[in-house]
Design a protein around this motif. Structure first.
Motif, mmCIF file in Angstrom:
data_model
loop_
_atom_site.group_PDB
_atom_site.id
_atom_site.type_symbol
_atom_site.label_atom_id
_atom_site.label_comp_id
_atom_site.label_asym_id
_atom_site.label_seq_id
_atom_site.Cartn_x
_atom_site.Cartn_y
_atom_site.Cartn_z
ATOM 1 N N SER A 107 0.830 -1.206 0.000
ATOM 2 C CA SER A 107 0.000 0.000 0.000
ATOM 3 C C SER A 107 0.864 1.255 0.000
ATOM 4 O O SER A 107 0.543 2.237 -0.675
ATOM 5 C CB SER A 107 -0.951 -0.004 1.197
ATOM 6 N N PHE A 108 1.985 1.239 0.730
ATOM 7 C CA PHE A 108 2.894 2.386 0.704
ATOM 8 C C PHE A 108 3.562 2.536 -0.652
ATOM 9 O O PHE A 108 3.749 3.653 -1.146
ATOM 10 C CB PHE A 108 3.963 2.269 1.792
ATOM 11 N N VAL A 109 3.918 1.431 -1.279
ATOM 12 C CA VAL A 109 4.571 1.485 -2.595
ATOM 13 C C VAL A 109 3.620 2.060 -3.639
ATOM 14 O O VAL A 109 3.997 2.932 -4.426
ATOM 15 C CB VAL A 109 5.078 0.084 -3.005
ATOM 16 N N THR A 110 2.383 1.597 -3.642
ATOM 17 C CA THR A 110 1.451 2.096 -4.654
ATOM 18 C C THR A 110 1.096 3.560 -4.420
ATOM 19 O O THR A 110 0.959 4.324 -5.372
ATOM 20 C CB THR A 110 0.168 1.248 -4.686
ATOM 21 N N ALA A 111 0.966 3.970 -3.171
ATOM 22 C CA ALA A 111 0.686 5.381 -2.894
ATOM 23 C C ALA A 111 1.888 6.238 -3.270
ATOM 24 O O ALA A 111 1.750 7.315 -3.851
ATOM 25 C CB ALA A 111 0.324 5.575 -1.428
ATOM 26 N N GLY A 112 3.086 5.755 -2.966
ATOM 27 C CA GLY A 112 4.299 6.495 -3.298
ATOM 28 C C GLY A 112 4.543 6.570 -4.791
ATOM 29 O O GLY A 112 5.067 7.568 -5.294
ATOM 30 N N LEU A 113 4.169 5.524 -5.497
ATOM 31 C CA LEU A 113 4.351 5.513 -6.953
ATOM 32 C C LEU A 113 3.542 6.627 -7.603
ATOM 33 O O LEU A 113 4.054 7.374 -8.437
ATOM 34 C CB LEU A 113 3.940 4.152 -7.512
ATOM 35 N N TRP A 114 2.288 6.768 -7.214
ATOM 36 C CA TRP A 114 1.450 7.808 -7.818
ATOM 37 C C TRP A 114 1.882 9.197 -7.380
ATOM 38 O O TRP A 114 1.743 10.159 -8.132
ATOM 39 C CB TRP A 114 -0.018 7.558 -7.519
ATOM 40 N N PHE A 115 2.430 9.329 -6.189
ATOM 41 C CA PHE A 115 2.962 10.618 -5.758
ATOM 42 C C PHE A 115 4.183 10.989 -6.604
ATOM 43 O O PHE A 115 4.364 12.145 -6.977
ATOM 44 C CB PHE A 115 3.319 10.579 -4.274
ATOM 45 N N GLY A 116 4.995 10.002 -6.946
ATOM 46 C CA GLY A 116 6.148 10.245 -7.819
ATOM 47 C C GLY A 116 5.713 10.647 -9.224
ATOM 48 O O GLY A 116 6.326 11.524 -9.839
#
Length: 79
Positions: free
Chosen positions: A45-54
């Motif tokens: 969940s952190f990876v997917t949220a961070g990916l879209w923030f990037g």
């Protein structure tokens, strides 16, 4: 007279009762520990949220770069 339980508390009990059982059943089926399955869901969940923030930051950088390259002229006489 029984006290009425708020809807939010009922929903919390529902997710605690049926939601946490999913990871334990999945862990049993895969032959893993339950904590590892829960950690995997937390990390993903952190990876997917961070990916879209990037992606958002990259698009904002491109827009800013485009504005710096193309100078906005207010009139024809600015040439």
């Amino acid at each position: 007279m029984p006290e009425k339980i708020p809807r939010v508390i009922k929903m919390k009990y529902f997710f605690e009762k049926y939601g946490f059982h999913v990871s334990s059943r999945l862990a049993d089926k895969l032959g893993m520990r339950v904590t590892n399955v829960r950690l995997f869901f937390i990390y993903i969940s952190f990876v997917t949220a961070g990916l879209w923030f990037g992606v958002y930051l990259t698009l904002a950088f491109w827009i800013k770069l485009k504005d710096l390259i193309r100078a906005k002229r207010t009139s024809v006489f600015d040439l």
